[in-house]
Design a protein around this motif. Sequence first.
Motif, PDB file in Angstrom:
ATOM      1  N   GLY A  17       0.834  -1.195   0.000  1.00  0.00           N
ATOM      2  CA  GLY A  17       0.000   0.000   0.000  1.00  0.00           C
ATOM      3  C   GLY A  17       0.870   1.246   0.000  1.00  0.00           C
ATOM      4  N   GLY A  18       1.902   1.245   0.827  1.00  0.00           N
ATOM      5  CA  GLY A  18       2.802   2.392   0.932  1.00  0.00           C
ATOM      6  C   GLY A  18       3.491   2.662  -0.397  1.00  0.00           C
ATOM      7  N   LYS A  19       4.036   1.599  -0.993  1.00  0.00           N
ATOM      8  CA  LYS A  19       4.743   1.770  -2.278  1.00  0.00           C
ATOM      9  C   LYS A  19       3.790   2.287  -3.341  1.00  0.00           C
ATOM     10  CE  LYS A  19       7.717  -2.264  -1.910  1.00  0.00           C
ATOM     11  NZ  LYS A  19       7.962  -3.575  -2.507  1.00  0.00           N
ATOM     12  N   THR A  20       2.586   1.705  -3.342  1.00  0.00           N
ATOM     13  CA  THR A  20       1.617   2.081  -4.383  1.00  0.00           C
ATOM     14  C   THR A  20       1.248   3.560  -4.265  1.00  0.00           C
ATOM     15  OG1 THR A  20       0.747  -0.139  -4.195  1.00  0.00           O
ATOM     16  CG2 THR A  20      -0.624   1.424  -5.368  1.00  0.00           C
ATOM     17  N   VAL A  64       2.819  -9.656 -14.676  1.00  0.00           N
ATOM     18  CA  VAL A  64       2.725  -9.236 -13.274  1.00  0.00           C
ATOM     19  C   VAL A  64       1.788 -10.198 -12.545  1.00  0.00           C
ATOM     20  CG1 VAL A  64       1.921  -7.391 -11.742  1.00  0.00           C
ATOM     21  CG2 VAL A  64       3.117  -6.817 -13.850  1.00  0.00           C
ATOM     22  N   SER A  65       2.143 -10.549 -11.305  1.00  0.00           N
ATOM     23  CA  SER A  65       1.319 -11.519 -10.582  1.00  0.00           C
ATOM     24  C   SER A  65      -0.061 -10.947 -10.283  1.00  0.00           C
ATOM     25  CB  SER A  65       1.988 -11.864  -9.256  1.00  0.00           C
ATOM     26  OG  SER A  65       1.907 -10.731  -8.420  1.00  0.00           O
ATOM     27  N   ASN A  66      -0.969 -11.869 -10.045  1.00  0.00           N
ATOM     28  CA  ASN A  66      -2.319 -11.493  -9.673  1.00  0.00           C
ATOM     29  C   ASN A  66      -2.302 -10.729  -8.350  1.00  0.00           C
ATOM     30  OD1 ASN A  66      -4.888 -12.283  -8.140  1.00  0.00           O
ATOM     31  ND2 ASN A  66      -5.365 -12.694 -10.285  1.00  0.00           N
ATOM     32  N   ARG A  67      -1.381 -11.123  -7.488  1.00  0.00           N
ATOM     33  CA  ARG A  67      -1.271 -10.538  -6.161  1.00  0.00           C
ATOM     34  C   ARG A  67      -1.012  -9.021  -6.251  1.00  0.00           C
ATOM     35  NH1 ARG A  67       3.681 -10.485  -4.246  1.00  0.00           N
ATOM     36  NH2 ARG A  67       3.926  -9.745  -2.132  1.00  0.00           N
ATOM     37  N   VAL A  68      -0.086  -8.634  -7.142  1.00  0.00           N
ATOM     38  CA  VAL A  68       0.234  -7.203  -7.273  1.00  0.00           C
ATOM     39  C   VAL A  68      -0.799  -6.475  -8.138  1.00  0.00           C
ATOM     40  CG1 VAL A  68       1.912  -5.555  -8.213  1.00  0.00           C
ATOM     41  CG2 VAL A  68       2.701  -7.523  -6.906  1.00  0.00           C
ATOM     42  N   ALA A 106       5.699  -4.618  -8.945  1.00  0.00           N
ATOM     43  CA  ALA A 106       5.972  -6.061  -9.054  1.00  0.00           C
ATOM     44  C   ALA A 106       7.484  -6.296  -9.037  1.00  0.00           C
ATOM     45  CB  ALA A 106       5.361  -6.612 -10.338  1.00  0.00           C
ATOM     46  N   LYS A 107       8.225  -5.444  -9.748  1.00  0.00           N
ATOM     47  CA  LYS A 107       9.683  -5.580  -9.776  1.00  0.00           C
ATOM     48  C   LYS A 107      10.250  -5.412  -8.367  1.00  0.00           C
ATOM     49  CE  LYS A 107      12.622  -5.668 -13.108  1.00  0.00           C
ATOM     50  NZ  LYS A 107      13.607  -6.552 -13.465  1.00  0.00           N
ATOM     51  N   SER A 108       9.724  -4.415  -7.656  1.00  0.00           N
ATOM     52  CA  SER A 108      10.261  -4.146  -6.324  1.00  0.00           C
ATOM     53  C   SER A 108       9.924  -5.274  -5.363  1.00  0.00           C
ATOM     54  CB  SER A 108       9.714  -2.825  -5.789  1.00  0.00           C
ATOM     55  OG  SER A 108       8.395  -3.014  -5.340  1.00  0.00           O
ATOM     56  N   GLU A 109       8.924  -6.094  -5.732  1.00  0.00           N
ATOM     57  CA  GLU A 109       8.568  -7.237  -4.892  1.00  0.00           C
ATOM     58  C   GLU A 109       9.302  -8.499  -5.359  1.00  0.00           C
ATOM     59  OE1 GLU A 109       5.566  -7.544  -2.417  1.00  0.00           O
ATOM     60  OE2 GLU A 109       6.286  -5.497  -2.168  1.00  0.00           O
TER      61      GLU A 109
END
Length: 440
Positions: free
Chosen positions: A85-88, A312-316, A427-430
Amino acid sequence: MKFKPWQLILLAMLLALVVGGIVNARMVNDAGEMSALGNRLVSIFDYVGNIFMSLLKMVIVPLVLSSVVVGIARLGNTRGFARMGGKTLCYYMLTSLFAILIGLTMVNFFKPGLKDGQPNEAIKAQIEANAEEYTGKVAAKVGSEGADMTAVSEIFLRMIPQNIFEALSDNGKMLSLIFVSLLTGIGLIFISEPSRKSLLGFFEGLNELSLLVTNWVMLLAPIGVFALVAETVAQAGIPIVLILSKYFLVVAGALLIHLLVVMPLILAFLGKVNPLRQFYAMRNALLTAFSTSSSSATLPVTMRAVQENAGVSNRVSSFVLPLGATVNMDGTALYECIAVIFIAQVVGWDLSIAQQISVVVLALLTSIGVAGVPSASLVAIVIIVYNLKIPNAEAVIGLLLAVDRPLDMLRTAVNVFSDSCGAVVIAKSEGEQVLEEVPA
Ligand code: ASP
């Protein structure tokens, strides 16, 4: 020769430019009135375009609800949610701010509302001659979109629905829908395992189903896009476009700088990915955004492109995209800034540095609350000029409506592209592998 789906959509768009152009040139007389046949054709385009838009919109509520719930529940704990949430939010704020600053610089540099340092007389004369009509148009538009908000704080109050079915039954209440979905997703992390499992299974099924229906709807995209674009072109009012040509070019130029320079730089430096791949991955979503002028209606297509093409994953993506479709509107924020300062220039209202900073802040805040529907910026522009107390602004906004649609097409494409880049960068940062290979 077999065309790929995106090539068909592009062809449909080009054909629509030709057909719409012919209707405009042949069926509109010098007084700007359209012939009976022209009107008939426009209403057919409108009808077909509306079918396509409705089919896309139909998927929004189940898709947003299910993807946000599944996305958060899959994060598994509130720490993961807070981190993402913070990153977004940082990404959204940063890119919108860049966009607004580009708009601010361009409008102050080119001054499209002035001529030889004075308010442009041709524009003023056009407004004075039609003031009543323009003011009426703005009132009708703002009223019909349910914009009963004149204060920025209202936007946030409206986020909390008094009944969850209210949020689930109105596409215009995207922020409420997201609020309910976030709460449900977070709640799912905490409830007992058997209940969690059954509810999560339901939402996962709903998510799969929504994406499948999107695939079916996109089979009709070439026809829908043709109708939407042909209608717009057929109705374009050339004489007014000429008066506003400098304004048009400043907005379009600023949007293109953001789309073609700033976003690729963000992708390359922050995401460390090849920007060209991202444009290619998002081709269908960009074309749909451009022709529908609605980020919300495009959301199902954006979700599919980001997951299936960018990897990109479904999660992100389930978290970043639905939120981005209404909260992150770079093109809209940039447009609001240029439009408000242009209005001030035309009415001869000097904006101090402090007021220009207010424009930046208000553009940032209102772009969060604006719905992802055609011409939604208009509501935000009304709010900002009202807050800055710029006199006689309504009539100028009414004039701007004449060129709103093509600029809306462009800013919606920018809005959607920025959301998709957010998904890739996060997604990259994750630690995800994205854009390794983009399917043709
Ligand atoms: N049409 C835009 C969108 O849906 C909003 C706006 O700027 O009017 O993203």
